[in-house]
Design a protein around this motif. Structure first.
Motif, short mmCIF file in Angstrom:
data_model
loop_
_atom_site.label_atom_id
_atom_site.label_comp_id
_atom_site.label_asym_id
_atom_site.label_seq_id
_atom_site.Cartn_x
_atom_site.Cartn_y
_atom_site.Cartn_z
N ASN A 111 0.80 -1.22 0.00
CA ASN A 111 0.00 0.00 0.00
C ASN A 111 0.82 1.25 0.00
O ASN A 111 0.53 2.18 -0.76
CB ASN A 111 -0.95 0.02 1.22
CG ASN A 111 -2.23 -0.74 0.89
OD1 ASN A 111 -2.48 -1.11 -0.26
ND2 ASN A 111 -3.05 -0.98 1.90
N GLU A 128 3.41 9.53 -9.48
CA GLU A 128 2.77 9.61 -10.79
C GLU A 128 1.97 10.89 -10.89
O GLU A 128 2.01 11.58 -11.93
CB GLU A 128 1.86 8.39 -11.00
CG GLU A 128 1.44 8.26 -12.44
CD GLU A 128 0.42 7.14 -12.69
OE1 GLU A 128 0.42 6.16 -11.94
OE2 GLU A 128 -0.35 7.30 -13.65
N GLU A 129 1.32 11.26 -9.82
CA GLU A 129 0.53 12.49 -9.76
C GLU A 129 1.43 13.69 -10.00
O GLU A 129 1.13 14.57 -10.82
CB GLU A 129 -0.13 12.59 -8.35
CG GLU A 129 -1.17 13.69 -8.22
CD GLU A 129 -2.39 13.46 -9.14
OE1 GLU A 129 -2.79 12.30 -9.37
OE2 GLU A 129 -2.95 14.47 -9.67
N ARG A 148 2.52 13.81 -13.60
CA ARG A 148 1.45 14.26 -14.46
C ARG A 148 1.29 15.77 -14.39
O ARG A 148 1.13 16.44 -15.41
CB ARG A 148 0.11 13.59 -14.07
CG ARG A 148 -0.05 12.26 -14.74
CD ARG A 148 -1.41 11.62 -14.46
NE ARG A 148 -1.33 10.22 -14.80
CZ ARG A 148 -1.36 9.75 -16.03
NH1 ARG A 148 -1.47 10.59 -17.06
NH2 ARG A 148 -1.28 8.44 -16.28
N LEU A 198 2.50 1.60 -3.21
CA LEU A 198 1.50 2.01 -4.20
C LEU A 198 1.17 3.49 -4.03
O LEU A 198 1.06 4.24 -4.99
CB LEU A 198 0.26 1.14 -4.03
CG LEU A 198 -0.56 0.91 -5.31
CD1 LEU A 198 0.28 0.12 -6.35
CD2 LEU A 198 -1.85 0.14 -4.99
N LYS A 199 1.05 3.82 -2.74
CA LYS A 199 0.69 5.20 -2.43
C LYS A 199 1.78 6.17 -2.94
O LYS A 199 1.50 7.15 -3.63
CB LYS A 199 0.53 5.37 -0.91
CG LYS A 199 -0.15 6.67 -0.53
CD LYS A 199 -0.19 6.87 0.98
CE LYS A 199 -0.62 8.27 1.31
NZ LYS A 199 -0.25 8.55 2.69
N SER A 200 2.97 5.79 -2.61
CA SER A 200 4.07 6.70 -3.03
C SER A 200 4.21 6.71 -4.54
O SER A 200 4.52 7.73 -5.15
CB SER A 200 5.40 6.30 -2.36
OG SER A 200 5.84 5.09 -2.94
N LEU A 201 3.95 5.55 -5.17
CA LEU A 201 3.97 5.48 -6.63
C LEU A 201 2.91 6.38 -7.22
O LEU A 201 3.15 7.14 -8.17
CB LEU A 201 3.77 4.03 -7.06
CG LEU A 201 4.11 3.74 -8.53
CD1 LEU A 201 5.62 3.88 -8.77
CD2 LEU A 201 3.62 2.37 -8.95
N ARG A 202 1.76 6.32 -6.62
CA ARG A 202 0.67 7.17 -7.10
C ARG A 202 1.01 8.63 -6.96
O ARG A 202 0.76 9.43 -7.85
CB ARG A 202 -0.62 6.86 -6.31
CG ARG A 202 -1.42 5.74 -6.97
CD ARG A 202 -2.90 5.79 -6.53
NE ARG A 202 -3.49 4.50 -6.86
CZ ARG A 202 -3.92 3.61 -5.98
NH1 ARG A 202 -3.90 3.86 -4.68
NH2 ARG A 202 -4.44 2.44 -6.36
N GLU A 203 1.62 8.89 -5.79
CA GLU A 203 1.97 10.30 -5.53
C GLU A 203 2.97 10.79 -6.57
O GLU A 203 2.83 11.87 -7.12
CB GLU A 203 2.59 10.43 -4.12
CG GLU A 203 1.54 10.63 -3.06
CD GLU A 203 2.11 10.62 -1.65
OE1 GLU A 203 3.37 10.56 -1.52
OE2 GLU A 203 1.32 10.69 -0.70
#
Lengths: 527, 160
Positions: free
Chosen positions: A6, A16-17, A20, A9-14
């Motif tokens: 998690n 990625e955000e 972007r 994933l969270k840091s990956l999402r961050e």
């Protein structure tokens, strides 16, 4: 996709955000492209701006479809190159925007690993302003080169690279000048240093690092080089040369200079002639005035002189008679035997004899004077030259006296047709000069002889002589060695003139400290 | 030879007293001539009008009347009398011209030589005397001829 915890994933999402957002905010258009077929997967906001298409419209297009059709192949090639090599590239192409206008862009591309998937990312930058600037620069350059080519003077710029001059620019005219020089067999151009080409140069101006030089090249053309130095933006020295073919001007100038010199020479000649004529006129005037004066004085002197001379003669006759009377047998003894009376008569005789000599000398001088002036003979006449010399000698007698011995060696000369008073003046001037040249005691030798149809009259003195360098100037009007007040410097120039008037000539020979000889040669028949 | 016993009269004109005195003294020393001197040409003419003279000497340049005009007047009065002019240098040209115009016997240049002057003077007087003699002879011949003619007439008359 890999499985991740998690937090991962969270840091990956961050991230990625964040990524972007960065892409959305970027000032370049950024495309994510399917490596397999070049389909656009994603595009940012800037891409919308640059292409005129919305993101929705963009996604699904092949990436080369954004360019004009003529560039598709090039775009595809570049794309394939990245896909195959996996390396980034840059290039310049155009966007064909939605409204059909073209946009200059710079493309850089690279491969991004998106998880385990490879994505091609293309970044397109709007380079309109840069291209415009470049284009404007090129245009400006062409414009200036056009103007420089139109210039009637050669213009070139060289820069100095490691001490080697390298041509940076030369206009049409400069090329022409060099070509022409080469055609005329004079190798010149930028290959050689300009200094080497100089044959004869004349620096005519130099101020603040600008040099103007006129150089005569071996092809006999004259070029004017104006050379200046300046620094470029990078502070490198540049040498600017303006080259002008000034041959015509130079030749004209030379001709003008020559004409000027000739003119000056002519003016000088005329001035000299004029001065000579003037001298002559003044002298003639002087002679006429002197002649009048002499004639008048001679006339005035002659009456009292006549009386004196006659009276003295009378005394001589009276004493003669008195002596006869005294010694006569009829005379009283005291008279006859008076020693005092005898002595008195003897004294009177002596004195009257001296008086006679004195008065005949005066008569002689007055006679010579008026013959010298010869007002009545301003015209051509046939005369005995020796009489003229004798008359003149009588007049200069006071200058010679016991100091200068006069030796005469008269040849057999016929009567000469001439202007007697003028010739007398010639004799006078030469004799006076000769007597002045003799410092202490000396001799003047006068020789005359006939030489064919000419009469030769020579005056030699044992005076100080004339140095060789001054010999040729002795006949110049105004030239004198006697110092102010002694001579006018006109004497010999008049002698020269008079001799020429008689169609004759005068020669001079001189040795310092030995003496001078003037030789007058005039035709016996006159003109 | 001319009879020199008869006293000749010489008239001399010059505006300069010294010339007159000098010439007068000389002539009285060397000759028996009667010398009459004048500083004025007019006075001289007066004298010549009234008296017989044998020769006349005149200076050329004189203030009142020049020598040439003076001698021209003498010629009118006494054509037989020899006329001599005494000249300085400046007027020599004119004097020579005048010799031809006025008919002068001789010219003498100043300063003169006494001997030359004497010769000229003697020649002049001799000529003058000879002319006079010649005239007398001619007159005598004329007279004799006239007498002869008278006699001839008488003779012819007697025969007729």
């Amino acid at each position: 996709m890999v499985k991740a915890d998690n937090s991962d994933l969270k840091s990956l999402r961050e991230s990625e955000e964040k990524y972007r957002k960065m892409i959305e905010m970027a000032s370049d258009a950024i495309f994510s492209i399917e490596p397999a077929d070049g389909t656009i997967l994603e595009a940012n906001l800037r891409a919308e701006k640059l292409t005129g298409f919305s993101v929705d419209e963009l996604v699904g297009k092949k990436v080369w479809e954004l360019h004009p059709e003529s560039e598709w192949e090039e775009s595809r090639r570049l794309f394939n190159q990245v896909v195959e090599s996996g390396k980034g590239y840059t290039g310049e192409l155009h966007f064909l925007r939605k409204d059909k206008t073209l946009l200059d862009i710079e493309i850089s591309a690279g491969v991004i690993n998106y998880g385990d998937k490879k994505i091609i990312q293309r970044i397109c930058r709007d380079i309109t302003s840069r291209v415009l600037l470049q284009r404007e620069n090129r245009r400006l350059r062409e414009y200036y080169e056009y103007i420089l080519d139109l210039m009637p003077v050669g213009l070139g710029v060289r820069k100095n690279i490691n001490g080697e001059p390298k041509v940076e620019f030369e206009n049409k005219k400069l090329k022409e000048i060099f070509d022409r020089a080469r055609d005329e067999g004079c190798p010149c151009g930028w290959e050689q240093s300009i200094d080497d080409q100089r044959v004869e140069s004349e620096q005519i101006l130099s101020e603040d690092g600008v040099y103007v030089e006129e150089r005569i090249f071996p092809n006999n053309r004259v070029y004017q080089f104006t050379t200046g130095y300046f620094r470029d933006i990078k502070h490198n020295w540049r040498e600017l040369n303006i080259v002008q073919d000034v041959t015509t001007r130079y030749r004209l100038e030379q001709e003008l200079k020559k004409a000027n010199e000739e003119l000056e020479q002519k003016v000088e000649e005329r001035t000299r002639e004029l001065r000579q004529k003037q001298t002559q006129l003044v002298q003639a005037e002087k002679m006429a005035a002197l002649g009048n004066l002499v004639a008048g004085v001679a006339h005035e002197i002659n009456t009292p002189l006549g009386a004196l001379n006659s009276n003295n003669d009378l005394f001589i006759r009276s004493i003669e008679k008195l002596k006869a009377m005294v010694s006569d047998s009829a005379a009283p003894t005291e008279f006859r035997e008076s020693k005092q009376l005898g002595k008195l008569l003897e004294n009177m005789e002596d004195l009257t004899r001296i008086n006679k000599t004195a008065s005949s000398r005066i008569i002689n001088i007055v006679s010579s004077l008026r013959k010298f002036a010869r007002l009545d003979q301003a015209e051509m006449d046939t005369v005995n030259i020796h009489d003229g010399i004798e008359n003149t000698l009588t007049l200069v007698h006071h200058q010679l006296k016991d100091r200068v011995e006069v030796e005469k060696d008269y040849g057999d000369l016929p009567k000469i047709s001439c202007y007697p008073n003028q010739l007398n003046q010639v004799f006078m001037n030469i004799l006076v000069n000769a007597s002045q040249a003799i410092e202490d005691k000396g001799k003047i030798i006068i020789r005359t002889r006939r030489q064919g149809g000419d009469a030769v009259i020579e005056f030699s003195d044992t005076g100080r002589g004339i140095p060789e360098d001054k010999l040729e100037r002795v006949f110049d009007p105004g030239y004198t060695t006697k110092g102010a007040g002694v001579g006018t410097g006109l004497g010999l120039s008049i002698v020269h003139q008079i001799t020429e008037d008689h169609k004759g000539r005068i020669e001079v020979e001189s040795r310092v400290n030995q003496g001078t000889t003037f030789r007058i040669i005039i035709p016996i028949r006159g003109r | 030879m001319v009879d020199d016993k008869e006293k000749s009269t010489v008239v001399i004109v010059d505006d300069e007293e010294m010339v007159l005195t000098s010439l007068n003294s000389f002539l009285s020393l060397e000759t028996e001539y009667t010398v009459e001197t004048f500083t004025s040409a007019k006075d001289a003419l007066e004298y010549i009008k009234k008296n017989e003279i044998d020769v006349v000497i005149s200076d050329y340049l004189m203030p009142e009347m020049d020598g040439i005009s003076f001698l021209a007047k003498v010629k009118e009065m006494r054509p037989q009398v020899p006329r001599i002019i005494l000249t300085g240098y400046a007027d020599k040209e004119n004097a020579i011209k005048a010799i031809n115009d006025v008919g002068l016997f001789q010219y003498i240049e100043k300063p003169w030589d006494n001997d030359d002057l004497l010769i000229v003077l003697r020649n002049g007087i001799e000529r003058q005397k000879l002319m006079k003699k010649l005239e007398e002879k001619i007159a005598e011949i004329n007279k004799a001829y006239g007498e002869l003619q008278g006699l001839q007439t008488e003779i012819v008359k007697t025969f007729i």
